[in-house]
Design an enzyme around this catalytic site. Structure first.
Site, PDB file in Angstrom:
ATOM      1  N   ARG A 201       1.028   0.840   0.611  1.00  0.00           N
ATOM      2  CA  ARG A 201       0.036  -0.223   0.505  1.00  0.00           C
ATOM      3  C   ARG A 201       0.165  -0.927  -0.843  1.00  0.00           C
ATOM      4  NH1 ARG A 201      -2.623   4.246   2.673  1.00  0.00           N
ATOM      5  NH2 ARG A 201      -3.519   3.959   4.764  1.00  0.00           N
ATOM      6  N   LYS A 226      -5.491   4.942  -0.256  1.00  0.00           N
ATOM      7  CA  LYS A 226      -6.698   4.441   0.389  1.00  0.00           C
ATOM      8  C   LYS A 226      -7.522   5.566   0.990  1.00  0.00           C
ATOM      9  CE  LYS A 226      -8.240   1.240   4.007  1.00  0.00           C
ATOM     10  NZ  LYS A 226      -7.816   0.279   5.056  1.00  0.00           N
ATOM     11  N   HIS A 302       0.111  -7.509   3.235  1.00  0.00           N
ATOM     12  CA  HIS A 302      -0.109  -6.306   4.025  1.00  0.00           C
ATOM     13  C   HIS A 302       0.781  -6.276   5.268  1.00  0.00           C
ATOM     14  CE1 HIS A 302      -2.420  -2.691   4.810  1.00  0.00           C
ATOM     15  NE2 HIS A 302      -2.546  -3.053   6.071  1.00  0.00           N
ATOM     16  N   ARG A 305       3.734  -3.973   5.232  1.00  0.00           N
ATOM     17  CA  ARG A 305       3.509  -2.585   5.639  1.00  0.00           C
ATOM     18  C   ARG A 305       3.752  -2.422   7.136  1.00  0.00           C
ATOM     19  NH1 ARG A 305       0.962   2.349   4.572  1.00  0.00           N
ATOM     20  NH2 ARG A 305      -0.738   2.963   5.946  1.00  0.00           N
ATOM     21  N   HIS A 328      -0.856   7.731   7.584  1.00  0.00           N
ATOM     22  CA  HIS A 328      -1.802   7.649   8.694  1.00  0.00           C
ATOM     23  C   HIS A 328      -2.159   9.050   9.194  1.00  0.00           C
ATOM     24  CE1 HIS A 328      -0.174   3.439   9.094  1.00  0.00           C
ATOM     25  NE2 HIS A 328      -1.470   3.252   9.130  1.00  0.00           N
ATOM     26  N   TYR A 337       0.121  -0.191  13.450  1.00  0.00           N
ATOM     27  CA  TYR A 337       1.046  -0.693  12.440  1.00  0.00           C
ATOM     28  C   TYR A 337       2.492  -0.693  12.925  1.00  0.00           C
ATOM     29  CZ  TYR A 337      -2.425  -0.838   8.731  1.00  0.00           C
ATOM     30  OH  TYR A 337      -3.513  -1.162   7.958  1.00  0.00           O
TER      31      TYR A 337
END
Length: 350
Positions: A201, A226, A302, A305, A328, A337
């Site tokens: 990220r 995150k 983003h 990613r 994740h 994603y």
């Protein structure tokens, strides 16, 4: 009976009396806490329940937000974002007493934010910020909310802003060309390269520290994530090359690989993307080709990613291997994603 307790965020005073509701508030000064306690004890002796329970009718939203911003927000990793959400809420509801703010008022506010162009996920952040303020008022400041937390009953916006944007090789090339016109281009190409190679990220890359990088083992430890769970990512040959290039620049005293704050990098990336688009349009004009309207214009950092995650699957990595790179925790989030190109799947099928 009033009890005054010294806490980190001030002096908390609680007034208790048999048969009446217990109330409490926190003050910066002990003298203010003592004065408030005397007033409340007097009301309690007179059995004036209405006065004791009407704190929400005396405190404005602006006062609550100011206190919340000092006592709570600094502990958040995304404190800057929270201050932004709260400032917008302060503009709309700052003059309102807490008891005057209804669920319908908050719902109308969210509708206005959505109409201004904000994504559903963003408007949800605003709602969560207001809900946290009211929870703080009730639990930490002891303010009785007659109708409860008004943000609790507001229907959450439907999150329909999932993106499937992938970065084309041509777009990446024009991003790199757009860097050439930057006033201070050092590190920009490497920042973009690492995003595509590692799936990290933006915040994780900006907090990357040389002390946590081992170029010989080709690993980088991401301490600030995150999810709050640190992880170690593997580095491709291209990623190692980008970091070795960064080693040629003067080393920062704090050990960080990249020099930007989040706001500075967001602005820099917007300029890079704009210059890349201008170069693309100039080349199209020279070749007599109509420019693709979506080329770079709808690209967000983003999205790199998304691109990186899809590339990891296309390289043949398994689900657990990709998850160890992206961080994740669920297959559902990882799937959001991942956008593997059908043409590359066809090549695997033979």
């Amino acid at each position: 009976m009033a009890y005054i307790e010294k806490r980190k965020n001030g002096y908390r005073v609680q007034v208790r009396r048999r048969g009446l509701p217990s109330i409490s508030r926190t003050f910066d000064l002990k003298a203010d806490a003592e004065a408030w306690a005397r007033d409340m004890e007097r009301e309690a002796q007179q059995g004036n329940i209405a006065v004791l329970r009407n704190e929400a009718g005396k405190v404005t939203m602006a006062e609550l937000i100011d206190r919340f911003s000092v006592d709570v927000v600094p502990s958040f990793k995304s404190a800057g974002n929270w201050r932004g959400y709260l400032q917008i809420a302060r503009v709309r509801f700052g003059s309102y007493f807490l008891s005057a703010i209804r669920s319908v008022d908050l719902a109308a506010w969210l509708a206005d934010l959505r109409a201004s162009g904000l994504a559903p996920a963003t408007t949800l952040h605003y709602l969560q910020a207001v809900r946290s303020c009211f929870n703080y008022a009730a639990k930490d400041l002891g303010i009785h909310l007659p109708a409860g937390n008004p943000a609790r009953d507001v229907r959450k916006p439907k999150l329909d802003n999932a993106r499937d944007r992938r970065l084309s090789p041509e777009e990446l090339d024009y991003l790199f060309r757009g860097i050439a016109g930057a006033r201070k281009p050092d590190g920009m190409r490497e920042m973009i390269s690492l995003a595509v190679e590692t799936s990290a990220r933006e915040s994780e890359l900006l907090s990357l520290n040389w002390r946590l990088i081992d170029l010989d083992k080709r690993t980088a430890h991401l301490r600030v994530t995150k999810t709050g769970v640190p992880r170690t990512v593997a580095l491709s040959i291209a990623a190692v090359g980008a970091l070795r290039t960064m080693q040629a620049f003067p080393r920062r005293l704090d050990g960080k690989v990249f020099p930007w704050t989040r706001g500075a990098w967001v602005s820099a990336f917007i300029r890079i993307r704009r210059r890349g688009r201008e170069l693309y349009e100039a080349d199209c004009t020279a070749q007599g080709v109509r420019p693709d309207a979506s080329f770079l214009t709808d690209l967000r950092f983003h999205d790199l990613r998304h691109e990186a995650t899809s590339r990891l699957f296309e390289k043949g990595l398994g689900i657990m291997e990709v998850a160890s790179m992206t961080g994740h925790k669920s297959l559902a989030m990882l799937k959001r994603y991942t956008h593997v190109e059908a043409e590359k799947l066809a090549q695997k099928l033979g």
